[in-house]
Write a protein that holds these residues in place. Structure first.
Motif, PDB file in Angstrom:
ATOM      1  N   UNK A 111       0.784  -1.231   0.000  1.00  0.00           N
ATOM      2  CA  UNK A 111       0.000   0.000   0.000  1.00  0.00           C
ATOM      3  C   UNK A 111       0.814   1.279   0.000  1.00  0.00           C
ATOM      4  N   UNK A 112       2.107   1.188   0.218  1.00  0.00           N
ATOM      5  CA  UNK A 112       2.941   2.395   0.227  1.00  0.00           C
ATOM      6  C   UNK A 112       3.258   2.822  -1.206  1.00  0.00           C
ATOM      7  N   UNK A 113       3.376   4.112  -1.410  1.00  0.00           N
ATOM      8  CA  UNK A 113       3.788   4.646  -2.704  1.00  0.00           C
ATOM      9  C   UNK A 113       5.309   4.582  -2.751  1.00  0.00           C
ATOM     10  N   UNK A 114       5.843   3.918  -3.758  1.00  0.00           N
ATOM     11  CA  UNK A 114       7.284   3.730  -3.865  1.00  0.00           C
ATOM     12  C   UNK A 114       7.887   4.857  -4.688  1.00  0.00           C
ATOM     13  N   UNK A 115       8.881   5.512  -4.109  1.00  0.00           N
ATOM     14  CA  UNK A 115       9.652   6.538  -4.806  1.00  0.00           C
ATOM     15  C   UNK A 115      11.059   5.974  -4.941  1.00  0.00           C
TER      16      UNK A 115
END
Length: 133
Positions: A111-115
């Motif tokens: 669920x985390x946005x990956x940068x």
């Protein structure tokens, strides 16, 4: 004596410009461009940051642990870099972010946005979230 002082000052100016300033400006532009292309960032509450590698240096050479290494390589500087870019570009969600965790690419929480700063410095676009899982 004046020529020696002038020569040393010119060499120091040149070194700071080519080995620090220009690479840092390029890095800032690359990460900023990457973040603009990241479609999931507008609704992100949790960000997972994959740091850059020292091999992704934009400087003419890398020496020791300071000279030539990208700022986005250090785990302590990556969250601040991303926050500063989002804040400067008046991102509406910058105050909504709960966490910004730094770690290896394969350990991103669900669920985390990956940068991925490694991809950013190589000029590659963000990976589509549907392809990440």
């Amino acid at each position: 004596m004046f020529a020696t002082v002038f020569g040393c000052a010119w060499i120091a100016r040149h070194d700071v410009k080519t080995e620090f300033t220009i690479p840092q400006v390029k890095e800032l532009h690359l990460v900023s461009s990457y973040l603009r292309k990241e479609g999931n960032l507008k609704n992100a509450r949790d960000i997972y940051i994959v740091p850059a590698r020292w091999q992704d240096s934009l400087a003419p050479f890398v020496r020791y642990d300071e000279f030539g290494t990208p700022s986005s390589q250090a785990a302590w500087s990556a969250p601040g870099l991303i926050w500063a870019i989002l804040n400067a570009e008046h991102s509406p969600n910058v105050n909504e972010l709960k966490t910004a965790v730094v770690g290896p690419a394969g350990q991103a929480p669900k669920g985390a946005t990956i940068v991925n700063l490694d991809r950013a410095l190589r000029g590659l676009p963000p990976i589509d979230p549907k392809q990440q899982n």
